[in-house]
Design a protein around this motif. Structure first.
Motif, PDB file in Angstrom:
ATOM      1  N   LYS A 130       0.842  -1.194   0.000  1.00 21.84           N
ATOM      2  CA  LYS A 130       0.000   0.000   0.000  1.00 21.84           C
ATOM      3  C   LYS A 130       0.875   1.240   0.000  1.00 21.84           C
ATOM      4  CE  LYS A 130      -4.170   1.899   2.086  1.00 21.84           C
ATOM      5  NZ  LYS A 130      -5.236   1.664   3.085  1.00 21.84           N
ATOM      6  N   PHE A 145       8.705   4.443  -0.884  1.00 19.19           N
ATOM      7  CA  PHE A 145       8.389   3.828  -2.174  1.00 19.19           C
ATOM      8  C   PHE A 145       9.544   4.004  -3.150  1.00 19.19           C
ATOM      9  CE2 PHE A 145       5.988   3.567  -6.258  1.00 19.19           C
ATOM     10  CZ  PHE A 145       5.543   2.263  -6.107  1.00 19.19           C
ATOM     11  N   ILE A 160       5.011  -9.349  -5.178  1.00 15.03           N
ATOM     12  CA  ILE A 160       3.952  -8.368  -4.949  1.00 15.03           C
ATOM     13  C   ILE A 160       2.817  -8.631  -5.937  1.00 15.03           C
ATOM     14  CG2 ILE A 160       3.339  -5.916  -4.910  1.00 15.03           C
ATOM     15  CD1 ILE A 160       6.314  -5.340  -4.309  1.00 15.03           C
ATOM     16  N   LEU A 163      -0.873  -3.633  -5.791  1.00 17.42           N
ATOM     17  CA  LEU A 163      -0.522  -2.309  -5.277  1.00 17.42           C
ATOM     18  C   LEU A 163      -1.830  -1.569  -5.053  1.00 17.42           C
ATOM     19  CD1 LEU A 163       1.781  -0.175  -4.715  1.00 17.42           C
ATOM     20  CD2 LEU A 163       1.254   0.705  -7.010  1.00 17.42           C
ATOM     21  N   GLY A 189       1.863   3.201  -9.842  1.00 20.89           N
ATOM     22  CA  GLY A 189       1.576   1.940 -10.511  1.00 20.89           C
ATOM     23  C   GLY A 189       2.403   1.750 -11.763  1.00 20.89           C
ATOM     24  N   LEU A 192       6.027   0.922 -10.713  1.00 20.36           N
ATOM     25  CA  LEU A 192       6.198  -0.426 -10.174  1.00 20.36           C
ATOM     26  C   LEU A 192       6.044  -1.471 -11.275  1.00 20.36           C
ATOM     27  CD1 LEU A 192       6.668  -2.247  -7.741  1.00 20.36           C
ATOM     28  CD2 LEU A 192       4.205  -2.173  -7.287  1.00 20.36           C
TER      29      LEU A 192
END
Length: 370
Positions: A130, A145, A160, A163, A189, A192
């Motif tokens: 999160k 992050f 993962i 997200l 997003g 990642l």
């Protein structure tokens, strides 16, 4: 035969299922709809609600705690995804992984702990991460992050699956923070996924679904709208009503002279009035904040609450009813299609979520199925 002497709480599982399908239909192509069933499905009974949603095709469930997740896993088996929104307790990571739950992790240290334990036990257990996109509650800070993105070894090992972030003002469509959070989450997003292409994205809660398709991403996670709370305050509620609550009357009384009613003598009633005292008070979720403001439903009309709500009883003014109507009145509804969760919440100065999750355990519960 049901025993409603302690109050009858009716929960319409078919309406919950229809609300779920309605929300599915509102999603962008390629998005799917999950369901938040935390807090015992907002007080309505996860053991009954979750299977009803599963029958309607829901496969992504969100709970608050590991214990809720374990209970749900026992109820639904292995063919569903269960995400624990408040993460995993230190020392409970192995239990969480073995239960097949997906913990939501908020810090780099939590993620490192998860990866280390899964590696030690040779488990390829997925997790969710999160990010805080502007609510300033749970989630990795922008700085954390960035550190995660700069650690490709950790990203490769972490597995993962999801997200996610949470909207702070989704029920206020014009609030500028919605757009700020959308841009922040979309950027997170994209970055990642540049390293972990299979990661799914989730931002929209109930009200977030109504903000537009750009908020839907891969998985929406409605909660309150499933249970009949209006996701678009100020507009007509598009969701079906789910709950009805009826309280039995334990005494009717005629007031022969001007009287004051209840604790603190905060409200007066005129001579000639009729009162009904119903079993059910703030111990049962009839919030004390409704005192002198709320109402019940009987004889086809609203009946004002009089005086303060007590722990186990609430008093109503039934003077507007005819003698015949008073004679046959044996219960007063405090939630129904006319007296909605949102209206009751307004009387109490709160939100529908609190009304539902406050419903007590003394009621006889009746579940309506298709």
């Amino acid at each position: 035969m049901s025993d409603s002497r302690e109050g009858l709480l009716t929960i319409d599982l078919q309406a919950i299922g229809e609300n779920y399908l309605d929300l599915c239909d509102r999603l962008a192509s390629g998005s799917r709809c999950g369901a938040v069933v935390k807090a015992d499905a907002y007080g309505l009974g996860m053991a009954q609600v979750a299977p009803a949603l599963h029958r309607r095709g829901c496969r992504d469930f969100f709970v608050a705690t590991q214990a809720e997740g374990e209970s749900l896993r026992r109820a639904l088996g292995d063919a569903v995804n269960i995400v624990v929104l408040t993460g995993v307790r230190d020392g409970a990571e192995l239990e969480c992984a073995r239960a097949g739950l997906v913990p939501t992790l908020f810090t780099l240290q939590q993620l490192r702990n998860w990866v280390a334990i899964c590696a030690r036990e040779k488990l390829a257990a997925p997790c969710a991460v999160k990010v805080d996109s502007g609510m300033t509650r749970l989630g990795m800070t922008p700085e954390e992050f960035e550190q995660l993105l700069a650690d490709p070894e950790l990203l490769r090992a972490a597995n993962i699956q999801l997200l996610l972030s949470h909207l702070a003002c989704a029920d206020e469509p014009q609030h500028p923070l919605n757009e700020i959070q959308l841009r922040s989450f979309k950027r997170a997003g994209e970055r990642l996924r540049a390293q972990c292409p299979e990661v799914l994205l989730s931002l929209a809660n109930s009200s977030g679904i109504f903000l537009g398709e750009e908020y839907h991403f891969d998985i929406a996670r409605p909660g309150s709208a499933l249970y009949g709370v209006n996701p678009v305050p100020g507009s007509r509620n598009p969701m079906r009503a789910v709950v009805e609550l009826s309280l039995p009357i334990v005494q009717k009384r005629h007031v022969s002279g001007d009287q004051q009613v209840g604790y603190g003598a905060t409200q007066s009633i005129a001579a000639g009035s009729w009162l009904a005292v119903a079993r059910g008070g703030y111990a049962d979720g009839i919030l004390r904040a409704q005192s002198g403001r709320g109402c019940g439903w009987g004889g086809g009309r609203r009946l004002p609450m009089v005086g303060r709500v007590s722990m186990d009883s609430t008093t109503f003014d039934i003077s507007a009813l005819s003698a015949a109507e008073r004679d046959t009145l044996d219960s007063i509804e405090v939630l129904n299609r006319e007296l909605t969760v949102d209206e009751v919440a307004e009387y109490a100065g709160t939100i529908g979520y609190e009304i539902l999750t406050s419903l007590g355990n003394r009621y006889f519960r009746r579940y309506l199925r298709s």
